[in-house]
Structure formats: C-alpha cells, structure tokens
Design an enzyme around this catalytic site. Structure first.
Site, PDB file in Angstrom:
ATOM      1  N   ASP A  44      49.266  44.693  39.036  1.00  0.00           N
ATOM      2  CA  ASP A  44      48.286  43.712  39.463  1.00  0.00           C
ATOM      3  C   ASP A  44      48.575  42.865  41.255  1.00  0.00           C
ATOM      4  O   ASP A  44      49.857  42.279  40.784  1.00  0.00           O
ATOM      5  CB  ASP A  44      48.130  42.298  38.067  1.00  0.00           C
ATOM      6  CG  ASP A  44      47.059  41.388  38.673  1.00  0.00           C
ATOM      7  OD1 ASP A  44      45.808  41.658  38.789  1.00  0.00           O
ATOM      8  OD2 ASP A  44      47.300  40.624  39.093  1.00  0.00           O
ATOM      9  N   GLU A 104      47.326  47.609  42.021  1.00  0.00           N
ATOM     10  CA  GLU A 104      46.210  47.201  42.318  1.00  0.00           C
ATOM     11  C   GLU A 104      45.932  47.050  43.775  1.00  0.00           C
ATOM     12  O   GLU A 104      46.400  45.495  44.392  1.00  0.00           O
ATOM     13  CB  GLU A 104      45.536  46.123  41.157  1.00  0.00           C
ATOM     14  CG  GLU A 104      44.362  45.668  41.661  1.00  0.00           C
ATOM     15  CD  GLU A 104      43.948  44.448  41.626  1.00  0.00           C
ATOM     16  OE1 GLU A 104      42.509  43.643  42.146  1.00  0.00           O
ATOM     17  OE2 GLU A 104      44.874  43.258  41.569  1.00  0.00           O
TER      18      GLU A 104
HETATM   19  C1  QV4 Z   1      40.575  27.716  40.932  1.00  0.00           C
HETATM   20  C2  QV4 Z   1      40.122  27.632  42.408  1.00  0.00           C
HETATM   21  C3  QV4 Z   1      41.410  27.821  43.482  1.00  0.00           C
HETATM   22  C4  QV4 Z   1      41.687  26.448  42.536  1.00  0.00           C
HETATM   23  C5  QV4 Z   1      42.548  26.513  41.584  1.00  0.00           C
HETATM   24  C6  QV4 Z   1      42.677  24.725  41.662  1.00  0.00           C
HETATM   25  O1  QV4 Z   1      39.751  29.039  42.314  1.00  0.00           O
HETATM   26  O2  QV4 Z   1      41.109  27.938  44.949  1.00  0.00           O
HETATM   27  O3  QV4 Z   1      43.346  26.079  44.102  1.00  0.00           O
HETATM   28  O4  QV4 Z   1      41.143  26.595  40.860  1.00  0.00           O
HETATM   29  O5  QV4 Z   1      43.962  24.903  39.944  1.00  0.00           O
HETATM   30  C7  QV4 Z   1      41.569  31.571  37.037  1.00  0.00           C
HETATM   31  C8  QV4 Z   1      39.965  31.463  37.514  1.00  0.00           C
HETATM   32  C9  QV4 Z   1      40.235  30.201  39.210  1.00  0.00           C
HETATM   33  C10 QV4 Z   1      41.256  29.751  38.876  1.00  0.00           C
HETATM   34  C11 QV4 Z   1      42.802  30.240  38.939  1.00  0.00           C
HETATM   35  C12 QV4 Z   1      43.807  29.458  39.365  1.00  0.00           C
HETATM   36  O6  QV4 Z   1      39.323  31.803  38.219  1.00  0.00           O
HETATM   37  O7  QV4 Z   1      38.604  29.663  39.412  1.00  0.00           O
HETATM   38  O8  QV4 Z   1      41.629  28.949  40.647  1.00  0.00           O
HETATM   39  O9  QV4 Z   1      42.879  30.558  37.222  1.00  0.00           O
HETATM   40  O10 QV4 Z   1      44.075  28.598  38.031  1.00  0.00           O
HETATM   41  C13 QV4 Z   1      41.930  36.770  37.127  1.00  0.00           C
HETATM   42  C14 QV4 Z   1      40.471  36.541  37.696  1.00  0.00           C
HETATM   43  C15 QV4 Z   1      40.061  35.151  38.177  1.00  0.00           C
HETATM   44  C16 QV4 Z   1      41.135  34.114  37.441  1.00  0.00           C
HETATM   45  C17 QV4 Z   1      42.554  35.058  37.551  1.00  0.00           C
HETATM   46  C18 QV4 Z   1      43.974  33.596  37.165  1.00  0.00           C
HETATM   47  O11 QV4 Z   1      39.714  37.077  37.961  1.00  0.00           O
HETATM   48  O12 QV4 Z   1      39.032  34.197  38.389  1.00  0.00           O
HETATM   49  O13 QV4 Z   1      41.698  32.720  38.166  1.00  0.00           O
HETATM   50  O14 QV4 Z   1      43.040  35.831  36.678  1.00  0.00           O
HETATM   51  O15 QV4 Z   1      44.013  33.316  35.650  1.00  0.00           O
HETATM   52  C19 QV4 Z   1      41.563  39.611  44.459  1.00  0.00           C
HETATM   53  C20 QV4 Z   1      42.589  39.446  44.934  1.00  0.00           C
HETATM   54  C21 QV4 Z   1      42.963  40.668  43.447  1.00  0.00           C
HETATM   55  C22 QV4 Z   1      42.771  40.205  42.185  1.00  0.00           C
HETATM   56  C23 QV4 Z   1      40.578  39.510  42.418  1.00  0.00           C
HETATM   57  C24 QV4 Z   1      40.588  38.932  41.394  1.00  0.00           C
HETATM   58  O16 QV4 Z   1      43.268  40.834  45.310  1.00  0.00           O
HETATM   59  O17 QV4 Z   1      44.649  41.396  43.190  1.00  0.00           O
HETATM   60  O18 QV4 Z   1      41.007  38.905  43.174  1.00  0.00           O
HETATM   61  N1  QV4 Z   1      42.698  41.256  40.920  1.00  0.00           N
HETATM   62  C25 QV4 Z   1      43.099  40.643  40.260  1.00  0.00           C
HETATM   63  C26 QV4 Z   1      43.024  41.379  38.609  1.00  0.00           C
HETATM   64  C27 QV4 Z   1      41.728  39.859  37.918  1.00  0.00           C
HETATM   65  C28 QV4 Z   1      43.150  38.764  38.195  1.00  0.00           C
HETATM   66  C29 QV4 Z   1      44.455  39.138  39.023  1.00  0.00           C
HETATM   67  C30 QV4 Z   1      44.568  39.898  40.305  1.00  0.00           C
HETATM   68  C31 QV4 Z   1      45.383  37.334  39.324  1.00  0.00           C
HETATM   69  O19 QV4 Z   1      42.378  41.814  38.345  1.00  0.00           O
HETATM   70  O20 QV4 Z   1      41.392  39.819  37.188  1.00  0.00           O
HETATM   71  O21 QV4 Z   1      42.205  37.302  38.243  1.00  0.00           O
HETATM   72  O22 QV4 Z   1      46.217  37.839  38.620  1.00  0.00           O
HETATM   73  O23 QV4 Z   1      40.178  40.839  44.993  1.00  0.00           O
END
Ligand code: QV4
Ligand code: CA
Length: 473
Positions: free
Chosen positions: A196, A233
């Site tokens: 990931d 990824e």
């Molecule tokens: C939020 C704000 C931040 C702020 C923070 C403050 O966005 O700017 O600083 O609050 O607390 C969740 C929430 C998100 C929150 C974050 C931290 O949605 O709003 O930040 O938690 O608390 C998944 C979800 C995300 C989720 C994350 C962790 O998609 O929404 O964030 O899990 O729970 C890029 C990357 C790629 C990534 C993609 C989503 O290059 O690597 O974005 N894809 C992978 C996974 C994806 C996962 C992650 C990475 C993180 O496939 O499912 O994100 O592990 O393109």
C-alpha cells in the site's frame, strides 16, 4: 518476486473487506474450482472509528503488526491461509507499511494494543515504534508536514500522506520491523503482498525490506526457493515526478492508466486498438498489475478517475471480459459490497461486526455483497485466461463497434458493443467446431481449414464470444 506462486493461475480476486472465515469457505466452495487466487484486506490491528461509523478505511491506519482485524483473529487468518493453500488458492495480503495511524488518534485496538499519535506522541507499543521511528520533520519539504506536491519526490515520500504518521524507512529498525511482519506472513503461508502507498516509500527502502525476507515455506506446498510475490501501489497517471519504472526492481506495479483506458475503450470501441500505450508511460507487460477498478477508485478515493464499476453491469462485464482476454499484465478483479456513501464500511451486523457473505441458491451473493467474481462472464473469462496463458494476441480486428482477436492458436475472443455482430474473421485456431463458453455453448463457431469462421453474436447483456482449446471441458 515476480511469480505470483499461483500454480500458473493468472487472476486474483480482491475480496474487499471479507472476513477470514468467509474467505476460507470461498476458497473451498468456489475459488479453487474457478481458478482464482485471492487478495485480502489488511490483516493488521487497526484504529477503530465509531465517530466515522467504522469506515472501511480504518484498516489503512495500522496500530501494530499483530494479525487481528475487523476480518478476524490471527487464528482465523492462519486457518484461512492454510485451507486456501490446501486447495491451491494462494493468498496475498494488503500490507500497510508506509505509515501507522493518522495524527491525533489514541486508543486501544481490538487485538489489545494501545496507540497514541496525539500531538508529538508516536507511540505504537504493539510493534513497538516510538517517535524516533517516524520521518523527521526536516526531511519533509512541505508547510504543514503533509504530502501536497507530487512534483517533488521528497515531498511525496517524506511527508505525511493525509496526516498518516510516516515511518522512517531508512532506519534499520523500521526495515527489520516491517520485514519481521512480512516473514510472519510468509511463515503462515501467504504467497505475496500488495504494498500500500508504495509511491510514498523510497524504492531503496522497499528493496532493503525485501532483502530480509525468507523463501516461501515448502510445508505450504511452495517449491523450494519460491519468493514472496510483490505488487506495489504506485499511482502514476503522468501527473507527477514519480514513475512506475522506479519500482520494477522490487516487483510489479499497479497500472492505473489501464483503468482509464479500458473505461474509454468500452465507451468507444475504436480506442481498444491502442489500449496499451507505452508511449504514454504504461508499465511493461511483465511488471504491470492491472484491474478495471479498485477499492479506491470505485468510490472516488485516491483521485478516483473515470472508471467502470459493477454499478454499470453491462459495461462492466465487457470491461472485465476484455481485460481477461487480452495479454497485457497480471490481472485482478474486484469483489465489492454495495454502498451509499464513499466511507461506508462493509455489510455489518450493527456497528463494527462484519456480516457473513450470503450465498444464494443460484450462486450469486446476497446481504449487500456484490461478488462480481461469481458473475457468469467473470467466471468464464477467468477460465479462458488461465487456458490461453503464455500466448500472445494475434489476428486483431476492430471496426469500432465490435472487436476480435485470437490468443496464439489456443483461443479466440470477440465482443460486440451493441449486442450483435456477424463477420467472417480469422480465428487463428485449427479447423473444427468450438463452442462459446459465455452462453454455455448455446452459440458456437465452425473454423475452416484456413482458420476463418463466421462469427455471430446475438446477446445484448453478455455480447461476448470466448472459445478456446480446452475451454468448457
Ligand atoms: C484528514 C484530512 C487530512 C488531515 C487529517 C487530520 O484529509 O488532510 O490532515 O484528516 O486528521 C482517512 C480520511 C482522511 C483523513 C485520514 C487521516 O479519509 O480524510 O485525513 O484518514 O486520519 C484510505 C482512504 C483514505 C483514508 C486512509 C487512512 O482512501 O481516505 O484517510 O485510508 O484511513 C493517494 C496515494 C495512494 C492512496 C490514495 C488513497 O498515492 O497511496 O491516495 N491509496 C492507498 C490505499 C487507500 C488508503 C491509503 C493508501 C492509505 O489504497 O485505500 O487510503 O493507507 O493517491
Ligand atoms: Ca513515506
């Protein structure tokens, strides 16, 4: 590293958010016979977020590497891997090792580990990690410490992705801890991993972790010397500094441009002729990990994109059929659940507890689970892909409304956008009669001595012809 260790099978299904007990049963009752291997959701201990109604993404905020998650306990996990292995279905884990929880979180996870990332605290005693194991602030060139400039690799890799506490992968301590987690998975019998957020990790840090890994265990049926399969990824849409080819030495890479290309191709069949565009930077075939949609872009996360999903079943069947018929990349298909909002977790028994997958008498799923992998077209095309493996596409034909090609002299595929076609085409096959597996042999083709056949399709919902030597046998 590059071998999925799946006994020659060519397709993985992502059983998104399924429980371990359900996956074990699915390996035995369906996946083994249908010729799949399987990717599972992150098995590690994770934050629990009642305030967000237990979203699916809580599992992308790990608390430790203990195998205790919403999908089940370590005992359930081990039982699943062993049972799946024993019927030849290999399991791949979604591994979240770029970061731990978001900042500002504290509590106790289900496996009993505490976590605290409030303020400057970075305490994850279940590993253990503490503040010195996270990327120092002065390594991140961003005003607020979060990733916000994809043109700068240091920003992408050293800053916090959406505030997720970023592990300092340069440290031997961190590399050892992550490798320890992976070696645990290997010992259990897991065949590989999705890394990931690999784009947010330095390739040399990934290489250092992989160099610490053991071979796969022969007691789980892997040939001696087998290596962990790795797919990373890396979302490269030609929109930033980081390119998929930086990750070729450490495994396969996700090819997200394929998602957009196949969606465009199904809308406008003419575009299928240049589906794989190396000039556009798409990964070479023996490193490309492809899919029509994934758990992020099917719900608009991770940049989303113009993708086709199970919500448009007729188009989706064509997109998946074409993906499995053509010869580029290693393929994964999605197995989803229905949702009304993009944060919503899987079907539940109320609160946090994930509901069982219901299997209906006709083989489809109920209880909110979509089970695309059980749809007729998907099942048949997995059979086709497995049987034509190793052959290349030939005799390509496309008139903008219908498309056809052969796979070496093993198979032939045709698809008609409007639901019907009638053409005499070169099939590449030896003379004989071949029946269409998609409609259970209701239609067929007669191939003449010159390899041509009259190809007729008349099927609006599943406008596909797939024949091959050995198919449907
Ligand atoms: C939020 C704000 C931040 C702020 C923070 C403050 O966005 O700017 O600083 O609050 O607390 C969740 C929430 C998100 C929150 C974050 C931290 O949605 O709003 O930040 O938690 O608390 C998944 C979800 C995300 C989720 C994350 C962790 O998609 O929404 O964030 O899990 O729970 C890029 C990357 C790629 C990534 C993609 C989503 O290059 O690597 O974005 N894809 C992978 C996974 C994806 C996962 C992650 C990475 C993180 O496939 O499912 O994100 O592990 O393109
Ligand atoms: Ca990082």
């Amino acid at each position: 590293l590059y071998d999925p260790n799946c006994n020659g099978k060519q397709v993985m299904v992502h059983l998104f958010e399924w429980k371990w007990t359900d996956i074990a049963a699915e390996c035995e009752r369906y996946l083994a016979g249908a010729g799949f291997c399987g990717q599972v959701s992150p098995p590690t201990e994770h934050v629990i977020l009642p305030e967000n109604n237990y979203p699916w993404w809580q599992r992308y905020q790990p608390v430790s590497y203990k195998l205790y998650s919403r999908s089940g306990s370590e005992a359930d996990f081990v039982d699943m891997v062993r049972r799946c292995n024993s019927v030849g279905v290999r399991i791949y884990v979604d591994a979240v090792v770029n970061h731990m929880t978001g900042t500002g979180r504290s509590g106790t996870a289900d496996g009993g580990s505490t976590y605290n990332s409030v303020g400057d605290a970075r305490d994850f005693p279940g590993v253990p990690y503490s503040a010195e194991h996270f990327t120092p602030r002065d390594q991140c060139p961003s005003g607020d410490g979060n990733v916000n400039d994809y043109s700068n690799p240091s920003n992408v890799r050293n800053c916090y992705l959406v505030s997720l506490t970023d592990l300092y992968g340069r440290l031997d301590y961190v590399r050892d801890a992550v490798a320890g987690y992976f070696n645990h998975l290997i010992q259990v019998g897991v065949a590989g991993i999705r890394i990931d957020a690999a784009k947010h990790m330095w390739p040399e840090d990934i290489a250092a972790i992989l160099s610490r890994l053991n071979d796969l265990p022969t007691d789980q049926g892997f040939p001696a010397g087998s290596k962990f399969y790795v797919f990373q990824e890396v979302i490269d849409q030609n929109d930033g500094a980081i390119k998929v080819d930086e990750y070729y030495d450490t495994g396969y890479v996700t090819e997200f441009r394929y998602c957009s290309k196949i969606a465009w191709g199904i809308k406008d069949y003419g575009q299928l002729s240049n589906l794989i565009d190396y000039g556009w930077g798409m990964a070479r075939s023996d490193r490309a990990f492809i899919f029509t949609d994934n758990h992020d872009n099917q719900r608009g996360h991770g940049g989303g994109g113009n993708v086709i999903t199970h919500e448009s079943p007729r188009d989706y069947k064509q997109a998946v059929a074409y993906t499995l018929a053509q010869d580029y990349g290693f393929t994964r298909i999605m197995s989803s659940y229905f949702f009304d909002n993009t944060d919503q977790g899987p079907p539940s028994n109320g609160g946090y507890s994930t509901a069982d997958v219901i299997i209906n008498a006709d083989g489809s799923c109920g209880g909110g689970w979509v089970c695309e992998h059980r749809w007729n077209v998907m099942k048949k095309m997995v059979e086709f892909r497995n049987l034509v493996a190793g052959t290349t596409m030939a005799n390509y034909w496309n008139n903008g409304n219908a498309v056809a090609f052969s796979r070496g002299n093993q198979g032939f595929f045709a698809m008609a956008k409007q639901g019907s076609m009638s053409e005499t085409l070169q099939t590449g096959l030896p003379a004989g009669s071949y029946c269409n597996i998609i409609d259970d042999c209701a239609s067929s083709i007669q191939v003449g001595a010159d390899g041509t056949a009259q190809v007729n399709i008349n099927n609006y919902e599943e406008p596909i012809m797939a024949v091959c030597i050995g198919c449907g046998g």
